[in-house]
Scaffold this active site. Structure first.
Site, PDB file in Angstrom:
ATOM      1  N   LYS A 174       0.843  -1.199   0.000  1.00  0.00           N
ATOM      2  CA  LYS A 174       0.000   0.000   0.000  1.00  0.00           C
ATOM      3  C   LYS A 174       0.877   1.247   0.000  1.00  0.00           C
ATOM      4  CE  LYS A 174      -1.970   2.632   3.066  1.00  0.00           C
ATOM      5  NZ  LYS A 174      -1.903   3.890   2.299  1.00  0.00           N
ATOM      6  N   GLU A 249       9.979   1.647  10.509  1.00  0.00           N
ATOM      7  CA  GLU A 249      10.942   2.731  10.243  1.00  0.00           C
ATOM      8  C   GLU A 249      10.176   4.031  10.423  1.00  0.00           C
ATOM      9  OE1 GLU A 249      14.055   2.255   9.664  1.00  0.00           O
ATOM     10  OE2 GLU A 249      14.031   0.106   9.294  1.00  0.00           O
ATOM     11  N   CYS A 283      13.234  11.637   6.336  1.00  0.00           N
ATOM     12  CA  CYS A 283      13.323  11.219   7.742  1.00  0.00           C
ATOM     13  C   CYS A 283      14.728  11.460   8.293  1.00  0.00           C
ATOM     14  CB  CYS A 283      12.944   9.750   7.872  1.00  0.00           C
ATOM     15  SG  CYS A 283      13.901   8.699   6.763  1.00  0.00           S
ATOM     16  N   GLU A 385       9.107  16.207  15.567  1.00  0.00           N
ATOM     17  CA  GLU A 385       9.479  16.184  14.151  1.00  0.00           C
ATOM     18  C   GLU A 385       8.563  17.146  13.386  1.00  0.00           C
ATOM     19  OE1 GLU A 385       8.334  12.773  11.731  1.00  0.00           O
ATOM     20  OE2 GLU A 385      10.371  12.681  10.949  1.00  0.00           O
TER      21      GLU A 385
HETATM   22  P1  NAD Z   1       2.081   8.278   7.929  1.00  0.00           P
HETATM   23  O1  NAD Z   1       2.429   7.472   9.121  1.00  0.00           O
HETATM   24  O2  NAD Z   1       0.969   9.250   8.026  1.00  0.00           O
HETATM   25  O3  NAD Z   1       1.701   7.337   6.706  1.00  0.00           O
HETATM   26  C1  NAD Z   1       2.567   6.325   6.248  1.00  0.00           C
HETATM   27  C2  NAD Z   1       1.747   5.222   5.615  1.00  0.00           C
HETATM   28  O4  NAD Z   1       0.955   4.615   6.629  1.00  0.00           O
HETATM   29  C3  NAD Z   1       0.771   5.707   4.541  1.00  0.00           C
HETATM   30  O5  NAD Z   1       0.725   4.759   3.499  1.00  0.00           O
HETATM   31  C4  NAD Z   1      -0.538   5.755   5.287  1.00  0.00           C
HETATM   32  O6  NAD Z   1      -1.683   5.613   4.475  1.00  0.00           O
HETATM   33  C5  NAD Z   1      -0.386   4.547   6.206  1.00  0.00           C
HETATM   34  N1  NAD Z   1      -1.269   4.572   7.378  1.00  0.00           N
HETATM   35  C6  NAD Z   1      -1.744   5.646   8.049  1.00  0.00           C
HETATM   36  N2  NAD Z   1      -2.573   5.241   9.033  1.00  0.00           N
HETATM   37  C7  NAD Z   1      -2.602   3.884   8.995  1.00  0.00           C
HETATM   38  C8  NAD Z   1      -3.280   2.891   9.754  1.00  0.00           C
HETATM   39  N3  NAD Z   1      -4.119   3.213  10.752  1.00  0.00           N
HETATM   40  N4  NAD Z   1      -3.068   1.611   9.442  1.00  0.00           N
HETATM   41  C9  NAD Z   1      -2.233   1.256   8.445  1.00  0.00           C
HETATM   42  N5  NAD Z   1      -1.584   2.155   7.672  1.00  0.00           N
HETATM   43  C10 NAD Z   1      -1.759   3.454   7.948  1.00  0.00           C
HETATM   44  O7  NAD Z   1       3.435   8.975   7.465  1.00  0.00           O
HETATM   45  P2  NAD Z   1       3.624  10.005   6.280  1.00  0.00           P
HETATM   46  O8  NAD Z   1       3.068  11.324   6.714  1.00  0.00           O
HETATM   47  O9  NAD Z   1       3.186   9.408   4.997  1.00  0.00           O
HETATM   48  O10 NAD Z   1       5.234  10.080   6.208  1.00  0.00           O
HETATM   49  C11 NAD Z   1       5.999  10.924   6.978  1.00  0.00           C
HETATM   50  C12 NAD Z   1       6.608  10.189   8.150  1.00  0.00           C
HETATM   51  O11 NAD Z   1       7.361   9.077   7.701  1.00  0.00           O
HETATM   52  C13 NAD Z   1       7.592  11.039   8.917  1.00  0.00           C
HETATM   53  O12 NAD Z   1       7.388  10.854  10.286  1.00  0.00           O
HETATM   54  C14 NAD Z   1       8.948  10.472   8.513  1.00  0.00           C
HETATM   55  O13 NAD Z   1       9.983  10.674   9.441  1.00  0.00           O
HETATM   56  C15 NAD Z   1       8.624   9.047   8.350  1.00  0.00           C
HETATM   57  N6  NAD Z   1       9.630   8.391   7.521  1.00  0.00           N
HETATM   58  C16 NAD Z   1      10.500   7.522   8.103  1.00  0.00           C
HETATM   59  C17 NAD Z   1      11.490   6.912   7.344  1.00  0.00           C
HETATM   60  C18 NAD Z   1      12.475   5.944   7.945  1.00  0.00           C
HETATM   61  O14 NAD Z   1      13.126   5.233   7.185  1.00  0.00           O
HETATM   62  N7  NAD Z   1      12.628   5.879   9.249  1.00  0.00           N
HETATM   63  C19 NAD Z   1      11.577   7.197   5.983  1.00  0.00           C
HETATM   64  C20 NAD Z   1      10.671   8.088   5.428  1.00  0.00           C
HETATM   65  C21 NAD Z   1       9.683   8.677   6.202  1.00  0.00           C
END
Ligand code: NAD
Length: 481
Positions: A174, A249, A283, A385
């Site tokens: 997804k 992650e 990130c 963040e």
């Molecule tokens: P997010 O957590 O809002 O969404 C990430 C994914 O999770 C999306 O596909 C979203 O639809 C899904 N999601 C959301 N709610 C869910 C649920 N209840 N059940 C299952 N899936 C769900 O994050 P974002 O805003 O898309 O991305 C930004 C974040 O990602 C930042 O915090 C960033 O630091 C982090 N990030 C971490 C890394 C790493 O490698 N550590 C890399 C890139 C981004």
């Protein structure tokens, strides 16, 4: 212009969601809806899981080299379609095309080729005893789920899909509903590459609908997730009681630690990149800059004057340093964080507001590079963040204070240490609580090395053998002579 209608990729076919429900997908640089993305539900996830379960025995039973051949064909197609993917990633996310061309899209084919090769050489252990021998089978899990964020859309999705498939799993993936376009194009390329139906399924939709349906589906054996820390908590709470494997992650608030004896020019230039690349939406961005006291004033002056000179502009223009942030709600969140920093008494040196880019991007979501000083490490601004082009600069006296500041948040993803004293570099690296440490650089990634965070930045590691181990179950077999 008619809206592009994104499809799910299930059982080798491009399909509408069973419910007929769609979400709007906005191009953030022009502020307009340009496509509709399926908001898939349990029916669609169920169809994807069934197809993946059907495909699994044959896919897992192939020689690694046969799977690798299909994956390499896919990687070649990514390269052949590079410009199309670069434009799509930029239009979907707001990032400069220059960045997507240099980083995002080349990494997709690199991820796939890397895991095609690594899986061909994958080996497991054996332990001899006087009266027999143990050998450990590491077998694919079956159907696994991968969930990815919007900041490096196809780069991060492929970073999970590639090892999972290469080692013999079938996947339900997804992508973020905010940036679905390149995953859709990727689905088309999978068909062209001859990926057997059901081996990879890409199901689009929101977190609370499609994502949650994946977490609770009994056919999905493991979840590999990259995204925000709060979502990660929810995932851990949901999948742990079902005894599914998970890898998380999550977010970061990464310290960029500058000692007075650093190579100044290199430190300044890379710190600027670490702060503002991808509009600060990586990130690994160095969002907390810590500078030794004797260098602090000079560093702040030079950093701010260079930040002011960065061009925020149309992501299609080759000289734009920053493009649009990913969405209007995200722009509002970042502006709210800037307001909080001011309420907390931060001194604003540059930026601090949205900016209008003339021409076709007049309605886009842009923010100027923003720099604050004068905030304590305990302030909300230094603890949360922000995930935007906003950095703080603090000062420190010595190594001990630098370590206390660097480690003084709930996060522990990455850090950079700038010094020409190599012993100090090693000492700091050993004491800093982050999963990734760079000395005198930032964001250099060797795909063989472990990648991931400590504390609230996640659990588990990706990269190299770590991902192959996550996507396999070890089974020990003892043979008595
Ligand atoms: P997010 O957590 O809002 O969404 C990430 C994914 O999770 C999306 O596909 C979203 O639809 C899904 N999601 C959301 N709610 C869910 C649920 N209840 N059940 C299952 N899936 C769900 O994050 P974002 O805003 O898309 O991305 C930004 C974040 O990602 C930042 O915090 C960033 O630091 C982090 N990030 C971490 C890394 C790493 O490698 N550590 C890399 C890139 C981004």
């Amino acid at each position: 212009m008619p809206l592009i209608s994104i499809k799910n990729y299930i059982d080798g076919q491009l399909l509408d969601p069973a419910s007929g429900n769609y979400l709007e997908n906005v191009n953030p640089a022009i502020g307009q809806v340009y496509s509709q993305v399926p908001n898939s539900q349990l029916d669609d996830i169920d169809a994807a899981v069934q197809s993946a379960e059907k495909a699994f025995p044959k896919w897992a039973g192939m020689a690694a080299s046969q799977r690798a051949e299909i994956l390499r064909r896919l990687a070649d197609l990514i390269d052949q379609n590079r410009e199309r993917l670069v434009t799509a990633e930029s239009d979907d996310n707001g990032k400069p095309m220059r960045l997507a061309r240099a980083v995002d899209i080349p990494r997709v084919s690199a991820n796939i080729r890397f895991y095609a090769g690594l899986s061909e050489g994958f080996a497991s252990e054996s332990h001899a005893m006087p009266d027999g021998i143990n050998y450990t089978l590491r077998q694919p899990l079956g159907v696994v789920g991968v969930i990815s964020p919007w900041n490096l859309p196809l780069y991060l999705l492929s970073w999970k899909i590639a090892p999972a498939l290469a080692i013999g799993n079938c996947v339900v993936a997804k992508p973020s509903e905010v940036t679905p376009m390149t995953a859709y194009l990727f689905s088309e390329l999978c068909i062209e590459a001859g990926m057997p139906p059901g081996v990879l399924n890409v199901v689009h939709g929101g977190g609370a609908t499609t994502g949650d349906a994946m977490l609770t589906h009994p056919g999905i054996k493991a979840i590999s997730f990259t995204g925000g820390t709060e979502t990660g908590e929810h995932i851990a709470r949901t999948v742990a009681p079902q005894f599914k494997k998970f890898s998380l992650e999550l977010g970061g608030k990464n310290p960029n630690v500058v000692f007075a004896d650093c190579d100044y020019e290199r430190t300044l230039a890379t710190s600027l990149q670490a702060a503002f690349a991808n509009q600060g939406q990586i990130c690994l961005c160095g969002s907390r800059i810590l500078v030794q006291k004797s260098l602090h004033e000079r560093f702040v002056n030079d950093f701010v004057s260079r930040a002011k000179a960065m061009k925020v502009g149309d992501p299609h223009e080759p000289d734009s340093d920053l493009g649009a942030v990913v969405s209007q709600p995200h722009q509002q969140k970042i502006l709210q964080c800037i307001e909080t920093a001011q309420q907390e008494g931060g001194e604003l040196h540059c930026g601090g507001s949205a900016i209008t880019v003339e021409g076709r991007c007049a309605d886009g979501f842009f923010i100027q590079p923003t720099v604050f000083t004068g905030l304590s490490n305990e302030s909300q601004t230094n603890q949360q963040e922000i995930f935007g082009p906003v950095v703080t600069i603090q000062s420190f006296e010595d190594e001990d204070q630098a370590i206390a500041l660097a480690n003084g948040t709930r996060y522990g993803l990455s850090s950079s240490i700038w010094t020409s004293d190599i012993s100090r570099g090693h000492r700091m690296a050993a004491r800093i609580n982050t999963g990734v440490v760079w000395i005198n650089t930032w964001m250099v990634r060797d795909l063989r090395t472990p990648f991931g965070g400590m504390k609230s930045s996640g659990t588990g590691r990706e990269g190299g053998q770590e991902s192959l181990r996550f996507f396999t179950e070890p089974k020990n077999v003892f043979v008595k002579y």
